[in-house]
Design an enzyme around this catalytic site. Structure first.
Site, PDB file in Angstrom:
ATOM      1  N   ASP A  13     -44.314  18.610  19.213  1.00  0.00           N
ATOM      2  CA  ASP A  13     -44.851  19.966  19.224  1.00  0.00           C
ATOM      3  C   ASP A  13     -45.288  20.317  20.648  1.00  0.00           C
ATOM      4  O   ASP A  13     -46.147  19.647  21.230  1.00  0.00           O
ATOM      5  CB  ASP A  13     -46.044  20.029  18.268  1.00  0.00           C
ATOM      6  CG  ASP A  13     -46.553  21.432  18.031  1.00  0.00           C
ATOM      7  OD1 ASP A  13     -46.594  22.227  18.987  1.00  0.00           O
ATOM      8  OD2 ASP A  13     -46.939  21.730  16.885  1.00  0.00           O
ATOM      9  N   SER A  47     -50.416  26.565  12.277  1.00  0.00           N
ATOM     10  CA  SER A  47     -50.932  26.871  13.607  1.00  0.00           C
ATOM     11  C   SER A  47     -52.214  27.700  13.513  1.00  0.00           C
ATOM     12  O   SER A  47     -53.206  27.237  12.964  1.00  0.00           O
ATOM     13  CB  SER A  47     -49.838  27.570  14.428  1.00  0.00           C
ATOM     14  OG  SER A  47     -50.139  27.575  15.799  1.00  0.00           O
ATOM     15  N   HIS A  99     -42.873  22.626  16.656  1.00  0.00           N
ATOM     16  CA  HIS A  99     -43.803  23.604  16.073  1.00  0.00           C
ATOM     17  C   HIS A  99     -43.087  24.645  15.213  1.00  0.00           C
ATOM     18  O   HIS A  99     -43.729  25.558  14.705  1.00  0.00           O
ATOM     19  CB  HIS A  99     -44.543  24.315  17.220  1.00  0.00           C
ATOM     20  CG  HIS A  99     -45.831  24.979  16.830  1.00  0.00           C
ATOM     21  ND1 HIS A  99     -46.971  24.276  16.485  1.00  0.00           N
ATOM     22  CD2 HIS A  99     -46.178  26.295  16.732  1.00  0.00           C
ATOM     23  CE1 HIS A  99     -47.947  25.125  16.200  1.00  0.00           C
ATOM     24  NE2 HIS A  99     -47.496  26.355  16.340  1.00  0.00           N
TER      25      HIS A  99
END
Length: 275
Positions: free
Chosen positions: A223, A148, A254
């Site tokens: 996600d 991320s 995620h």
């Protein structure tokens, strides 16, 4: 260089360590985690850097991913920095996507962030020197990966230091921060409103250069942040001439369940280029 060991745990034959030190770059106390494989044969070992995402510390990856099994299997040391400077005197924001826990792995130029938010220099200079002193039989070969915001950090640091890092990989990275809300908010705060200055910290701009390390990206189709913050189109369009493998995997989100599932693929990718 002064640092203190505050935790050590045996894991898969190696050692998972946690250290505290005062950072001269960030002007605050910092922690970082380091896994050292058993290296029973006394061979030269490479170093893989892991950069975590928004709201995380150096504990998330070490405690949730199970990476130690792979680091021992492949006999690689793994360095895990924190995600930002910390402390009561360090600038912060009420929102979770700016300030402490959200350093974005850049060097801030704007107040009140500029004094402490120098995560790029911290990792590539200060923590690099510490890592070199802590990894026995270090081969000198390094690669970098992240998740991320940390995927953004891995891409940017790896691309800005292409001669140093042999490979780059990322899970669900912010690959075009200048184009998405998380990145726009952070860049405006840390770097100011001049968007020309943002290009230096945007992987979709850096990837245009020739001679970049091989890159592996894995993105889950379920996600919750994908469509708004993690779209890959701009990055991949600019990366056509470079060696980028982008994999979308059905049904994954995620979380660290996603990371743990595909982590062995990433370790194998890194070791192919580190040996």
């Amino acid at each position: 260089m002064s640092f203190k060991l505050i935790e050590k745990h045996r894991s898969f034959g190696g050692e998972q360590c946690k250290y505290r030190h005062y950072s001269e770059v960030l002007h605050c106390e910092m922690t970082f985690s380091l896994y050292l494989p058993s290296n029973k044969e006394g061979k030269k070992i490479p170093l893989i850097w892991w950069l975590s995402g928004l709201t995380c510390t150096d504990d998330n990856f070490s405690q949730k991913s199970g990476f130690q099994r792979l680091a021992e299997k492949y006999q690689a040391a793994v360095m895990i920095p924190d995600t930002s400077p910390r402390g009561e005197h360090v600038a912060d924001d009420e929102a979770w996507d700016l300030g402490q826990g959200a350093g974005f792995y850049l060097n801030a130029t704007q107040e009140p962030w500029a004094k402490h938010y120098k995560m790029y220099s911290y990792i590539t200079e200060e923590l690099t020197a510490i890592a070199s002193s802590l990894v026995p039989n270090f081969s000198g070969a390094e690669s970098i990966m992240g998740h991320s915001m940390g995927g953004h950090g891995a891409l940017v640091i790896g691309l800005k230091n292409a001669a140093r890092f042999k490979a780059i990989s990322a899970f669900a990275p912010i690959s075009s921060p200048s184009q998405i809300p998380w990145g726009i908010k952070a860049f405006a705060a840390y770097l100011g409103e001049d968007k020309a200055s943002w290009k230096e910290w945007d992987a979709s701009e850096l990837v245009k250069e020739a001679g970049m390390p091989p890159i592996l990206i894995t993105q889950g189709t379920q996600d919750e942040f994908y469509s708004k913050h993690l779209d890959e189109t701009h990055f991949l369009n600019n990366a056509r001439e470079n060696n980028v493998e982008y994999n979308k995997v059905e049904g994954y989100d995620h979380s660290y369940f996603f990371i743990a599932t595909f982590l062995e693929d990433h370790f194998a990718f890194h070791m192919k280029h580190l040996r």
